[in-house]
Structures are given as C-alpha cells and as structure tokens.
Design a protein around this motif. Structure first.
Motif, PDB file in Angstrom:
ATOM      1  N   VAL A   1       1.454  -1.088   0.115  1.00 29.65           N
ATOM      2  CA  VAL A   1       0.115  -0.226   0.161  1.00 29.65           C
ATOM      3  C   VAL A   1       0.801   1.117  -0.321  1.00 29.65           C
ATOM      4  O   VAL A   1       1.492   1.243   0.476  1.00 29.65           O
ATOM      5  CB  VAL A   1      -1.367  -0.339   1.420  1.00 29.65           C
ATOM      6  CG1 VAL A   1      -1.596   1.373   1.299  1.00 29.65           C
ATOM      7  CG2 VAL A   1      -1.974  -1.531   1.539  1.00 29.65           C
ATOM      8  N   LEU A   2       0.658   2.117  -1.027  1.00 23.27           N
ATOM      9  CA  LEU A   2       0.766   3.120  -1.229  1.00 23.27           C
ATOM     10  C   LEU A   2       0.381   4.741  -0.932  1.00 23.27           C
ATOM     11  O   LEU A   2      -0.358   4.535  -2.197  1.00 23.27           O
ATOM     12  CB  LEU A   2       1.851   3.443  -2.652  1.00 23.27           C
ATOM     13  CG  LEU A   2       2.758   4.606  -2.746  1.00 23.27           C
ATOM     14  CD1 LEU A   2       3.978   5.228  -1.354  1.00 23.27           C
ATOM     15  CD2 LEU A   2       3.720   5.255  -4.304  1.00 23.27           C
ATOM     16  N   PRO A   3       0.646   5.349   0.237  1.00 21.41           N
ATOM     17  CA  PRO A   3      -0.127   6.705   0.171  1.00 21.41           C
ATOM     18  C   PRO A   3      -0.022   7.627  -0.435  1.00 21.41           C
ATOM     19  O   PRO A   3       1.086   7.753  -1.104  1.00 21.41           O
ATOM     20  CB  PRO A   3       0.064   7.135   1.927  1.00 21.41           C
ATOM     21  CG  PRO A   3       0.140   5.919   2.258  1.00 21.41           C
ATOM     22  CD  PRO A   3       1.306   5.261   1.691  1.00 21.41           C
ATOM     23  N   LEU A   4      -0.405   8.524  -1.401  1.00 19.81           N
ATOM     24  CA  LEU A   4      -0.214   9.792  -2.024  1.00 19.81           C
ATOM     25  C   LEU A   4      -0.110  10.846  -1.404  1.00 19.81           C
ATOM     26  O   LEU A   4      -0.788  11.365  -0.614  1.00 19.81           O
ATOM     27  CB  LEU A   4      -0.484   9.573  -3.263  1.00 19.81           C
ATOM     28  CG  LEU A   4      -1.136   8.263  -4.256  1.00 19.81           C
ATOM     29  CD1 LEU A   4      -1.868   8.488  -6.030  1.00 19.81           C
ATOM     30  CD2 LEU A   4       0.079   7.716  -4.618  1.00 19.81           C
ATOM     31  N   GLU A   5       1.308  11.307  -1.378  1.00 15.57           N
ATOM     32  CA  GLU A   5       1.610  12.813  -0.843  1.00 15.57           C
ATOM     33  C   GLU A   5       0.992  13.833  -1.832  1.00 15.57           C
ATOM     34  O   GLU A   5       0.864  14.053  -2.494  1.00 15.57           O
ATOM     35  CB  GLU A   5       2.532  12.889  -0.254  1.00 15.57           C
ATOM     36  CG  GLU A   5       3.227  11.520   0.526  1.00 15.57           C
ATOM     37  CD  GLU A   5       2.495  11.433   1.982  1.00 15.57           C
ATOM     38  OE1 GLU A   5       2.168  12.348   2.280  1.00 15.57           O
ATOM     39  OE2 GLU A   5       2.553  10.471   2.093  1.00 15.57           O
TER      40      GLU A   5
ATOM     41  N   GLY B   1       2.393   9.831 -11.541  1.00 15.46           N
ATOM     42  CA  GLY B   1       3.451  10.632 -11.244  1.00 15.46           C
ATOM     43  C   GLY B   1       3.820   9.008  -9.916  1.00 15.46           C
ATOM     44  O   GLY B   1       5.024   8.511 -10.332  1.00 15.46           O
ATOM     45  N   ALA B   2       3.398   8.914  -9.257  1.00 18.53           N
ATOM     46  CA  ALA B   2       3.482   7.443  -8.106  1.00 18.53           C
ATOM     47  C   ALA B   2       3.506   6.345  -9.475  1.00 18.53           C
ATOM     48  O   ALA B   2       4.666   5.337  -9.131  1.00 18.53           O
ATOM     49  CB  ALA B   2       2.005   6.727  -7.905  1.00 18.53           C
ATOM     50  N   CYS B   3       3.185   5.952 -10.442  1.00 13.30           N
ATOM     51  CA  CYS B   3       3.371   4.955 -10.699  1.00 13.30           C
ATOM     52  C   CYS B   3       4.407   4.928 -11.732  1.00 13.30           C
ATOM     53  O   CYS B   3       5.472   4.352 -12.339  1.00 13.30           O
ATOM     54  CB  CYS B   3       2.009   4.558 -12.327  1.00 13.30           C
ATOM     55  SG  CYS B   3       0.388   4.192 -11.567  1.00 13.30           S
ATOM     56  N   GLY B   4       5.279   6.912 -12.066  1.00 15.54           N
ATOM     57  CA  GLY B   4       6.454   6.414 -12.753  1.00 15.54           C
ATOM     58  C   GLY B   4       7.225   6.179 -11.739  1.00 15.54           C
ATOM     59  O   GLY B   4       8.862   5.410 -12.547  1.00 15.54           O
ATOM     60  N   ARG B   5       6.975   6.510 -10.427  1.00 15.59           N
ATOM     61  CA  ARG B   5       8.264   6.696  -9.515  1.00 15.59           C
ATOM     62  C   ARG B   5       8.452   4.761  -9.131  1.00 15.59           C
ATOM     63  O   ARG B   5       9.444   5.117  -8.773  1.00 15.59           O
ATOM     64  CB  ARG B   5       7.716   7.337  -8.675  1.00 15.59           C
ATOM     65  CG  ARG B   5       7.858   8.990  -8.187  1.00 15.59           C
ATOM     66  CD  ARG B   5       7.994   9.626  -7.101  1.00 15.59           C
ATOM     67  NE  ARG B   5       6.584   9.331  -6.276  1.00 15.59           N
ATOM     68  CZ  ARG B   5       5.114   9.977  -7.101  1.00 15.59           C
ATOM     69  NH1 ARG B   5       5.431  10.488  -7.636  1.00 15.59           N
ATOM     70  NH2 ARG B   5       4.534   9.783  -6.174  1.00 15.59           N
ATOM     71  N   ILE B   6       6.843   4.180  -9.150  1.00 13.54           N
ATOM     72  CA  ILE B   6       7.322   2.669  -8.661  1.00 13.54           C
ATOM     73  C   ILE B   6       8.100   2.011  -9.628  1.00 13.54           C
ATOM     74  O   ILE B   6       7.324   0.979  -9.747  1.00 13.54           O
ATOM     75  CB  ILE B   6       6.221   2.007  -7.912  1.00 13.54           C
ATOM     76  CG1 ILE B   6       4.882   2.604  -8.867  1.00 13.54           C
ATOM     77  CG2 ILE B   6       5.899   3.465  -6.203  1.00 13.54           C
ATOM     78  CD1 ILE B   6       3.860   1.970  -8.438  1.00 13.54           C
ATOM     79  N   GLY B   7       7.791   2.978 -11.000  1.00 15.01           N
ATOM     80  CA  GLY B   7       8.141   1.408 -12.350  1.00 15.01           C
ATOM     81  C   GLY B   7       6.057   0.883 -12.522  1.00 15.01           C
ATOM     82  O   GLY B   7       6.946  -0.505 -12.573  1.00 15.01           O
TER      83      GLY B   7
ATOM     84  N   ARG C   1      -6.188  11.401 -20.328  1.00 18.02           N
ATOM     85  CA  ARG C   1      -5.367  12.311 -20.761  1.00 18.02           C
ATOM     86  C   ARG C   1      -4.070  12.025 -21.348  1.00 18.02           C
ATOM     87  O   ARG C   1      -3.272  12.317 -22.824  1.00 18.02           O
ATOM     88  CB  ARG C   1      -5.873  13.948 -20.856  1.00 18.02           C
ATOM     89  CG  ARG C   1      -7.501  14.773 -21.311  1.00 18.02           C
ATOM     90  CD  ARG C   1      -7.409  15.956 -21.010  1.00 18.02           C
ATOM     91  NE  ARG C   1      -8.342  16.564 -21.390  1.00 18.02           N
ATOM     92  CZ  ARG C   1      -8.623  18.015 -21.110  1.00 18.02           C
ATOM     93  NH1 ARG C   1      -8.100  18.924 -20.505  1.00 18.02           N
ATOM     94  NH2 ARG C   1      -9.656  18.327 -21.926  1.00 18.02           N
ATOM     95  N   HIS C   2      -3.050  12.177 -19.740  1.00 17.97           N
ATOM     96  CA  HIS C   2      -1.622  11.779 -19.886  1.00 17.97           C
ATOM     97  C   HIS C   2      -1.111  11.069 -19.549  1.00 17.97           C
ATOM     98  O   HIS C   2      -0.239  10.383 -19.246  1.00 17.97           O
ATOM     99  CB  HIS C   2      -1.965  13.325 -19.438  1.00 17.97           C
ATOM    100  CG  HIS C   2      -2.020  14.322 -18.389  1.00 17.97           C
ATOM    101  ND1 HIS C   2      -1.691  15.530 -19.741  1.00 17.97           N
ATOM    102  CD2 HIS C   2      -3.592  15.536 -18.097  1.00 17.97           C
ATOM    103  CE1 HIS C   2      -2.657  16.880 -19.983  1.00 17.97           C
ATOM    104  NE2 HIS C   2      -3.513  16.242 -18.816  1.00 17.97           N
ATOM    105  N   ALA C   3      -1.949   9.738 -19.385  1.00 16.27           N
ATOM    106  CA  ALA C   3      -1.407   8.446 -19.263  1.00 16.27           C
ATOM    107  C   ALA C   3      -0.134   7.945 -20.319  1.00 16.27           C
ATOM    108  O   ALA C   3      -0.392   7.795 -21.549  1.00 16.27           O
ATOM    109  CB  ALA C   3      -2.265   7.528 -19.351  1.00 16.27           C
TER     110      ALA C   3
END
Length: 267
Positions: free
Chosen positions: A208-212, A223-229, A257-259
C-alpha cells in the motif's frame, strides 16, 4: 476468455495490437479478436446529422474504404511479424461506431483500445468508457512494456474501484508485484484494508502506497506509477454523467488524457 482489440484508425492500430497480445499472453485460455468498426456513410443507417459528420470525416481523414484498407494493412503486417499473431481473428463491421463497438464488446472480458487520434477513435473510446460492459485497457501509442509484471491499483472504497479490481484479477494474479495507491490528505485517506483483503482472498499480495500532496488525483496517480515503475494502472472510472465529468474534470479524465502507460478502466 475473449479479448477484443478495437482498431478504428490506422495510426494507432499497431500499438493496440501489441498491447492486446500482451494482455492475452498474461492469462490462460484467452483468444484475441481484432475489430475494425467501419463508419461508412454509404452504408450507415443513422440520423442525417450522423451521416453528415461521417462525410466531414471523409474530407479530413480519407474515405471509410481507404481507412479500412490502411487498418487491415497494419493488421496483416503485425500478423506476419508477431509470433502467435496468426491466431488473432479479424472482423470488420459497418455501422455507427458506438453501436458496432457495443455489440462486439458484449461477449468480451476485456476491450483494448489505443488513445485516439481521429474522430472514429474518439467515438470508440467514448463507447468503451461510458457504455460498454467489459473493462477497458486504454493504451498509449507506444510499444508495450515487456510484461504486465508490476500493476498499480488506484483504490477508494467505491463500487467502481471494486469492479475494476475484480475485472483485473486475471492480470493481478499473474503480476509479480501489485501496489495499491491511495490518494488524499493524511488523516483523510480512504482505508486500503478492503483492497488488501480482496486481493488476499484471490491469492494476490500487495503493498500500500499513500499518495502525498493535495494536487489533482489523476496527476498524483500517474506520478506514482512512474516512480514505482508500474507497467499498468488499474482504476475505476466515474459513474457521474459524462457531460459533467468532461466539463468539470476528474481523475479519470486526467488519466485518459495524460497516461503514458496502459490503464485498466472499469465503471
């Protein structure tokens, strides 16, 4: 399991086919059907306004016959170059784009569609997001990841997220890593225990990863998807009326739009 790849336009057809093949390879006993919905004004039974729109499309994007031929060329080249590509079934159906997609999607477990460039693609996406029953795998116009090994799940305790989780289970079970993303300010974040429990019952372990931060949820998820690969994002789409969502925004619209990674959507 039937996976339906919808290829309304030639420019994004290859990306759609490659991602659909990846989704098929990730589960057992899946078959791939490739659908080209052909909105030909001469064969379209629709209101005069719809026929007029299709005639404008021909002026901008070429005739329906030429578009269909171009898509079929992309399919044939992909089949010739791809191991197992010959197992895919080609279908071409004339008619209103939304109606054709809806009829074909009725028996599918997953619809795969690339982010659209032309109006036919936009119609197909609208139908797949707002009206079709199966989940949608929306893919970028880019080569697919090597595998769907790390899946991120955007979670909130609402029915759309629960349905998305359930629909994506065949792929979640085969992933080597699953991360549950939870948005919201500290002290006001949704409880992720339900997601972890549902995944655990299916034999899927998850972090589980809380988003800041307090910015837009869609941007935070991507952004989180990019950071965790992450190789793909699983999320529920909204149940609010489409017009309100497109006017006032929302996480789903931002992701659409942006994925730059594949996104499993279910409403």
């Amino acid at each position: 399991m039937l996976i339906l790849a919808v290829v309304p336009e030639p420019g994004t057809a290859r990306a759609c086919l490659e991602h659909a093949a990846l989704a098929r390879a990730a589960v057992d006993d899946a078959r791939l059907v490739v659908l080209h919905p052909n909105a030909d004004p001469e064969r379209l039974i629709a209101a005069a306004e719809e026929v007029a729109i299709q005639e404008l499309r021909e002026a901008r994007e070429g005739s329906a016959v030429s578009r269909a031929a171009a898509v079929r060329t992309v399919f044939d080249e992909w089949v010739a170059a791809s191991p197992g590509g010959g197992e895919a079934e080609w279908r071409e159906r004339p008619g209103a784009i939304g109606e054709v997609v809806a009829a074909a999607a009725a028996g599918a477990a997953l619809v795969v569609l690339a982010r659209p460039r032309n109006l036919d693609g936009q119609d197909a996406l609208h139908e797949a997001v707002f009206h079709a029953g199966p989940p949608l795998l929306l893919v970028p116009d880019a080569p697919p990841p090597a595998a769907l090994a790390h899946l991120a799940l955007a979670w909130e305790p609402e029915d759309a997220a629960r349905r998305a989780l359930a629909a994506a289970l065949p792929w979640l079970r085969r992933a080597t890593e699953v991360t549950v993303l939870v948005a919201g300010e500290e002290g006001d974040r949704p409880d992720a225990s339900e997601a972890a429990e549902r995944l655990g019952e299916a034999g899927v372990g998850a972090n589980v990863l809380p988003l800041e931060g307090g910015g837009p949820v869609g941007a935070a998820l991507l952004g989180a998807c990019g950071r965790i690969g992450a190789d793909a994002l699983v999320m529920g789409s909204y149940d609010r009326p489409a017009v309100l969502e497109w006017l006032f925004g929302g996480a789903t619209r931002d992701v659409l739009r942006h994925a730059t990674l594949p996104v499993f959507l279910h409403r």
